[in-house]
Design a protein around this motif. Structure first.
Motif, PDB file in Angstrom:
ATOM      1  N   SER A 208      32.641  46.592  38.358  1.00 31.63           N
ATOM      2  CA  SER A 208      33.547  47.835  38.109  1.00 31.63           C
ATOM      3  C   SER A 208      34.844  47.244  37.812  1.00 31.63           C
ATOM      4  CB  SER A 208      33.300  48.690  39.195  1.00 31.63           C
ATOM      5  OG  SER A 208      33.887  48.314  40.354  1.00 31.63           O
ATOM      6  N   GLN A 209      35.253  46.141  38.111  1.00 29.12           N
ATOM      7  CA  GLN A 209      36.631  45.465  38.049  1.00 29.12           C
ATOM      8  C   GLN A 209      36.755  44.509  36.686  1.00 29.12           C
ATOM      9  OE1 GLN A 209      38.611  44.370  41.472  1.00 29.12           O
ATOM     10  NE2 GLN A 209      36.771  45.440  42.916  1.00 29.12           N
ATOM     11  N   PRO A 210      37.340  44.898  35.625  1.00 24.17           N
ATOM     12  CA  PRO A 210      37.194  44.100  34.404  1.00 24.17           C
ATOM     13  C   PRO A 210      37.977  42.826  34.718  1.00 24.17           C
ATOM     14  CG  PRO A 210      37.869  46.411  33.906  1.00 24.17           C
ATOM     15  CD  PRO A 210      38.048  46.355  35.579  1.00 24.17           C
ATOM     16  N   GLU A 211      38.997  42.813  35.725  1.00 22.27           N
ATOM     17  CA  GLU A 211      39.620  41.604  35.530  1.00 22.27           C
ATOM     18  C   GLU A 211      38.650  40.380  36.182  1.00 22.27           C
ATOM     19  OE1 GLU A 211      40.406  43.883  39.317  1.00 22.27           O
ATOM     20  OE2 GLU A 211      40.304  44.522  37.123  1.00 22.27           O
ATOM     21  N   LYS A 212      37.531  40.999  37.162  1.00 22.28           N
ATOM     22  CA  LYS A 212      36.747  39.912  37.608  1.00 22.28           C
ATOM     23  C   LYS A 212      35.845  39.286  36.502  1.00 22.28           C
ATOM     24  CE  LYS A 212      36.557  41.505  42.458  1.00 22.28           C
ATOM     25  NZ  LYS A 212      35.625  41.804  43.651  1.00 22.28           N
ATOM     26  N   LYS A 214      36.736  39.025  33.440  1.00 20.46           N
ATOM     27  CA  LYS A 214      37.411  38.288  32.360  1.00 20.46           C
ATOM     28  C   LYS A 214      37.569  37.165  33.168  1.00 20.46           C
ATOM     29  CE  LYS A 214      41.998  38.225  30.170  1.00 20.46           C
ATOM     30  NZ  LYS A 214      43.252  39.017  30.085  1.00 20.46           N
ATOM     31  N   LYS A 215      37.870  36.814  34.212  1.00 20.72           N
ATOM     32  CA  LYS A 215      37.816  35.599  35.126  1.00 20.72           C
ATOM     33  C   LYS A 215      36.650  34.744  35.049  1.00 20.72           C
ATOM     34  CE  LYS A 215      38.599  33.581  39.662  1.00 20.72           C
ATOM     35  NZ  LYS A 215      38.581  33.800  41.118  1.00 20.72           N
ATOM     36  N   ALA A 216      35.461  35.523  35.146  1.00 15.76           N
ATOM     37  CA  ALA A 216      34.351  34.783  35.041  1.00 15.76           C
ATOM     38  C   ALA A 216      34.025  34.343  33.683  1.00 15.76           C
ATOM     39  CB  ALA A 216      33.107  35.695  35.562  1.00 15.76           C
ATOM     40  N   ASN A 217      34.448  34.951  32.643  1.00 15.19           N
ATOM     41  CA  ASN A 217      34.319  34.772  31.096  1.00 15.19           C
ATOM     42  C   ASN A 217      35.245  33.328  31.023  1.00 15.19           C
ATOM     43  OD1 ASN A 217      33.721  35.652  28.299  1.00 15.19           O
ATOM     44  ND2 ASN A 217      35.694  34.949  28.243  1.00 15.19           N
ATOM     45  N   GLY A 218      36.405  33.276  31.663  1.00 18.14           N
ATOM     46  CA  GLY A 218      37.521  32.062  31.603  1.00 18.14           C
ATOM     47  C   GLY A 218      36.805  30.859  32.442  1.00 18.14           C
ATOM     48  N   GLU A 219      36.023  30.981  33.367  1.00 16.75           N
ATOM     49  CA  GLU A 219      35.501  29.981  34.120  1.00 16.75           C
ATOM     50  C   GLU A 219      34.380  29.189  33.145  1.00 16.75           C
ATOM     51  OE1 GLU A 219      34.411  30.811  38.007  1.00 16.75           O
ATOM     52  OE2 GLU A 219      35.819  32.200  38.268  1.00 16.75           O
ATOM     53  N   LEU A 220      33.805  30.239  32.682  1.00 19.17           N
ATOM     54  CA  LEU A 220      32.398  29.492  31.603  1.00 19.17           C
ATOM     55  C   LEU A 220      33.065  28.707  30.453  1.00 19.17           C
ATOM     56  CD1 LEU A 220      29.538  32.546  31.783  1.00 19.17           C
ATOM     57  CD2 LEU A 220      29.675  30.217  32.950  1.00 19.17           C
ATOM     58  N   LEU A 221      33.961  29.317  29.806  1.00 23.80           N
ATOM     59  CA  LEU A 221      34.791  28.842  28.744  1.00 23.80           C
ATOM     60  C   LEU A 221      35.115  27.512  29.273  1.00 23.80           C
ATOM     61  CD1 LEU A 221      36.470  31.649  26.867  1.00 23.80           C
ATOM     62  CD2 LEU A 221      34.554  30.558  26.349  1.00 23.80           C
ATOM     63  N   VAL A 222      35.580  27.132  30.419  1.00 22.85           N
ATOM     64  CA  VAL A 222      36.153  25.722  30.961  1.00 22.85           C
ATOM     65  C   VAL A 222      35.053  24.789  31.139  1.00 22.85           C
ATOM     66  CG1 VAL A 222      37.109  24.830  33.050  1.00 22.85           C
ATOM     67  CG2 VAL A 222      38.336  26.667  32.219  1.00 22.85           C
ATOM     68  N   VAL A 223      33.790  25.465  31.704  1.00 23.31           N
ATOM     69  CA  VAL A 223      32.601  24.575  31.650  1.00 23.31           C
ATOM     70  C   VAL A 223      32.088  24.307  30.277  1.00 23.31           C
ATOM     71  CG1 VAL A 223      30.036  24.543  32.386  1.00 23.31           C
ATOM     72  CG2 VAL A 223      31.858  25.698  33.928  1.00 23.31           C
ATOM     73  N   LYS A 224      32.285  25.149  29.120  1.00 25.04           N
ATOM     74  CA  LYS A 224      31.976  24.705  27.821  1.00 25.04           C
ATOM     75  C   LYS A 224      32.699  23.556  27.640  1.00 25.04           C
ATOM     76  CE  LYS A 224      31.615  26.644  23.247  1.00 25.04           C
ATOM     77  NZ  LYS A 224      32.734  25.726  22.776  1.00 25.04           N
ATOM     78  N   ALA A 225      33.812  23.679  27.572  1.00 28.40           N
ATOM     79  CA  ALA A 225      34.854  22.741  27.192  1.00 28.40           C
ATOM     80  C   ALA A 225      34.668  21.464  27.812  1.00 28.40           C
ATOM     81  CB  ALA A 225      36.410  22.939  27.525  1.00 28.40           C
ATOM     82  N   GLU A 226      34.072  21.465  29.187  1.00 29.84           N
ATOM     83  CA  GLU A 226      33.846  20.304  29.928  1.00 29.84           C
ATOM     84  C   GLU A 226      32.512  19.668  29.423  1.00 29.84           C
ATOM     85  OE1 GLU A 226      33.094  19.269  34.728  1.00 29.84           O
ATOM     86  OE2 GLU A 226      33.087  21.204  34.080  1.00 29.84           O
ATOM     87  N   LEU A 227      31.475  20.494  28.961  1.00 30.37           N
ATOM     88  CA  LEU A 227      30.409  19.800  28.360  1.00 30.37           C
ATOM     89  C   LEU A 227      30.174  19.895  26.911  1.00 30.37           C
ATOM     90  CD1 LEU A 227      28.115  21.441  31.237  1.00 30.37           C
ATOM     91  CD2 LEU A 227      28.970  19.182  31.101  1.00 30.37           C
ATOM     92  N   GLU A 228      31.041  20.207  26.126  1.00 34.80           N
ATOM     93  CA  GLU A 228      30.793  20.317  24.688  1.00 34.80           C
ATOM     94  C   GLU A 228      30.542  19.250  24.063  1.00 34.80           C
ATOM     95  OE1 GLU A 228      34.383  22.338  22.907  1.00 34.80           O
ATOM     96  OE2 GLU A 228      35.792  20.528  23.332  1.00 34.80           O
TER      97      GLU A 228
END
Length: 255
Positions: A208-212, A214-228
């Protein structure tokens, strides 16, 4: 709960190397699991759940109420997952009594539309350790559709889960699950190329909290960059994950 995940395909010939990479990344050995997945489809017209014993006596009562609310707005295919042991449960003349076994009910909504990101987002409800699930569903008008075997290898780093999955056909059975499973060695993957699917997952419990989210989306994009350089994570058409049941077509009346 909202589930966010990245998706990549891995060739069977590259699977051992891919597992080795994630083993080094997470500092753990993979957890190997096999599940028997039963699919039940709801009625054409959505309706809330009736109170059943499984519903009323569950310690996950709020999750049942949340599921009822979702089913009241749209009809879905629901999964029931039962963990198996290959050496024990395959190739034996034993009939599984699903109502007497603890299983996990899985419901997922149609993912959100993609917005310039390979991260898929969708609402998810999982109700674990429940007995009597097939009866609870059939009492609410759900009908058995088919079944499949899911094999998974999973790794965890902090709150991020890395899961390789592959699915296997089971012989057809008339309107009910198989009485006995074939030997494990006789199973054939659903994908003729025998590829594995890698999902990198994060769950946001309080969605119910959009910022949470959004934060999770950002964490996954960091993992994507790590493994791309190793995995090719692609945006997936959300219709691939659509578990809704389309209502019957409207036939206009004459004149």
């Amino acid at each position: 709960m909202r589930e966010l995940f990245l998706t990549a395909a891995v060739k069977d010939s590259d699977f051992a190397m891919a597992c080795a990479v994630l083993q080094g990344l997470t500092w753990m050995n993979a957890r190997h699991t096999v599940h028997r997945i039963l699919f039940f489809h709801g009625q054409p017209q959505p309706q809330p759940l009736k109170v059943t014993r499984a519903f009323q006596q569950s310690r996950f009562l709020q999750l049942w109420k949340d599921l009822s609310s979702q089913l009241n707005r749209s009809s879905y295919v629901i999964q029931l997952a039962y963990e198996l042991v290959p050496d024990r449960d395959f190739g034996k003349e034993t009939n599984m009594e699903f109502n007497a076994l603890p299983g996990t009910l899985r419901w997922t909504d149609l993912p959100d539309p993609l917005r310039d990101t390979p991260v898929t987002q969708r609402k998810k409800i999982e109700i674990p350790e429940q007995n009597g699930l097939p009866t609870a569903l059939t009492d609410n008008g759900f009908q058995y559709k088919n079944e499949i075997i899911q094999e998974s290898y999973s790794f965890v780093r902090e709150n991020v889960e890395f899961v390789f999955s592959r699915y296997y056909h089971l012989p057809e059975s008339q309107g009910r699950p198989l009485a006995a499973l074939p030997p494990w060695a006789d199973l054939r993957p659903v994908d003729p190329a025998q590829k594995w699917v890698l999902n990198v997952k994060l769950n946001v419990i309080d969605d119910s909290q959009p910022e949470k989210v959004k934060k999770a989306n950002g964490e996954l994009l960091v993992v994507k960059a790590e493994l791309e350089k190793i995995f090719n994570f692609k945006a997936i058409d959300r219709r691939v994950f659509d578990t809704r049941i389309a209502p019957p077509p409207v036939i206009p009346g004459r004149g």
